[in-house]
Scaffold this active site. Structure first.
Site, PDB file in Angstrom:
ATOM      1  N   SER A 141     -89.617  75.500  71.498  1.00  0.00           N
ATOM      2  CA  SER A 141     -89.662  76.754  70.753  1.00  0.00           C
ATOM      3  C   SER A 141     -91.098  77.246  70.698  1.00  0.00           C
ATOM      4  O   SER A 141     -92.051  76.449  70.767  1.00  0.00           O
ATOM      5  CB  SER A 141     -89.139  76.545  69.332  1.00  0.00           C
ATOM      6  OG  SER A 141     -89.453  77.646  68.500  1.00  0.00           O
ATOM      7  N   TYR A 154     -88.625  72.189  61.376  1.00  0.00           N
ATOM      8  CA  TYR A 154     -88.156  72.611  62.698  1.00  0.00           C
ATOM      9  C   TYR A 154     -89.305  72.592  63.698  1.00  0.00           C
ATOM     10  O   TYR A 154     -89.174  72.058  64.815  1.00  0.00           O
ATOM     11  CB  TYR A 154     -87.555  74.008  62.587  1.00  0.00           C
ATOM     12  CG  TYR A 154     -87.144  74.622  63.906  1.00  0.00           C
ATOM     13  CD1 TYR A 154     -85.972  74.211  64.545  1.00  0.00           C
ATOM     14  CD2 TYR A 154     -87.914  75.615  64.508  1.00  0.00           C
ATOM     15  CE1 TYR A 154     -85.582  74.773  65.755  1.00  0.00           C
ATOM     16  CE2 TYR A 154     -87.533  76.178  65.717  1.00  0.00           C
ATOM     17  CZ  TYR A 154     -86.375  75.750  66.336  1.00  0.00           C
ATOM     18  OH  TYR A 154     -86.003  76.309  67.537  1.00  0.00           O
TER      19      TYR A 154
END
Length: 268
Positions: A141, A154
């Site tokens: 990401s 995350y």
């Protein structure tokens, strides 16, 4: 690397980036198996992909479970007689203030985003080595490159996966297995459905088709990484390195709005 004839396993392949990537790889003549937890979604995805007249299979498996990872490898052996490309794409997210996220939710992100791909990669390496032109694609990401408020856990898992891939690439150099790391920005997928963060908060989104096209291009070019977001993202990363306090202030200016927009973002 040319994709024609390559044997590919894609985790999280029944929707989003995984499904778009399966479609793009099939169009180039690859043989693909998609992995997902839900049989109904897998059946729908396979029906959609079979319209292409391509070689597509599906494996109902939870990558966090050892027996299910063995099921994935058994399928690759039985149906493909091996594996050339493993795409670690399955992901989980829970945003919000760290003290509002439960231990179970944090553990779920660690299990899905970091531990499962490490273990599946370790278990798939014998297949990839035999291939002689093996490839591991880790979908991380943009949060792995720049820490964003309310995405701490995350970001930690995705940054961990990115550094795992970098270290593994160097470990495997000269042994016939390459590692490509992908850094998507926010992408229009089911995983983003519960996020209300938009362009006004710096969360520009792109389509899964565009991300998958970039991944395929990176594979064919034997790239080390694929980073999405263009000049705007590159400038953000540069600012984070050169003047992180300035970026702190920038996030502080939108902190309340960002918290409200992300507090319900959950896909586990």
């Amino acid at each position: 690397m040319h994709l024609k004839g390559k044997r590919v396993v894609i985790t999280g392949g029944s929707s989003g980036i995984g499904l778009a990537l399966a479609r793009a790889m099939l169009a180039r003549g690859a043989r693909v198996a998609i992995v997902g937890r839900r049989q109904v979604e897998l059946d729908r995805a396979v029906a959609e992909l079979k319209v292409l007249g391509a070689s597509i299979g599906a494996i109902a498996a939870d990558v966090t479970r050892g027996p299910d990872r063995q099921k994935i490898l058994a399928y690759a052996k039985a149906e493909f007689d091996g594996m050339d490309i493993l795409v670690n794409n399955a992901g989980a997210v829970r945003a919000g203030r760290i003290e509002t996220i439960s231990e179970g939710e944090i553990r779920a992100m660690v299990e899905v985003n970091l531990l499962a791909p490490i273990l599946l990669t370790r278990e798939a390496l014998p297949y990839l080595r035999v291939s002689g032109h093996g490839l591991i694609v880790n979908v991380t990401s943009a949060a792995a490159l720049t820490g964003v408020p309310f995405y701490g856990s995350y970001a930690a898992t995705k940054a961990g996966l990115a550094r795992f891939g970098e270290a593994l690439r160097r470990e495997l150099k000269g042994e016939g297995v390459h590692v490509l790391t992908v850094y998507p920005i926010a992408t229009e997928t089911p995983m983003m459905a519960t996020s209300k963060a938009g362009v006004d908060l710096g969360f520009a989104r792109e389509s899964a088709v565009d991300v998958s096209a970039a991944i395929v291009e990176g594979i064919e070019a034997n790239a080390l990484e694929v980073a999405r977001g263009g000049d705007a993202r590159a400038k953000l990363i540069g600012l984070n390195r050169e003047n992180p306090l300035a970026l702190d202030e920038s996030f502080f200016g939108i902190k309340a709005e960002l918290e409200a927009a992300t507090r319900d973002h959950k896909a586990l």
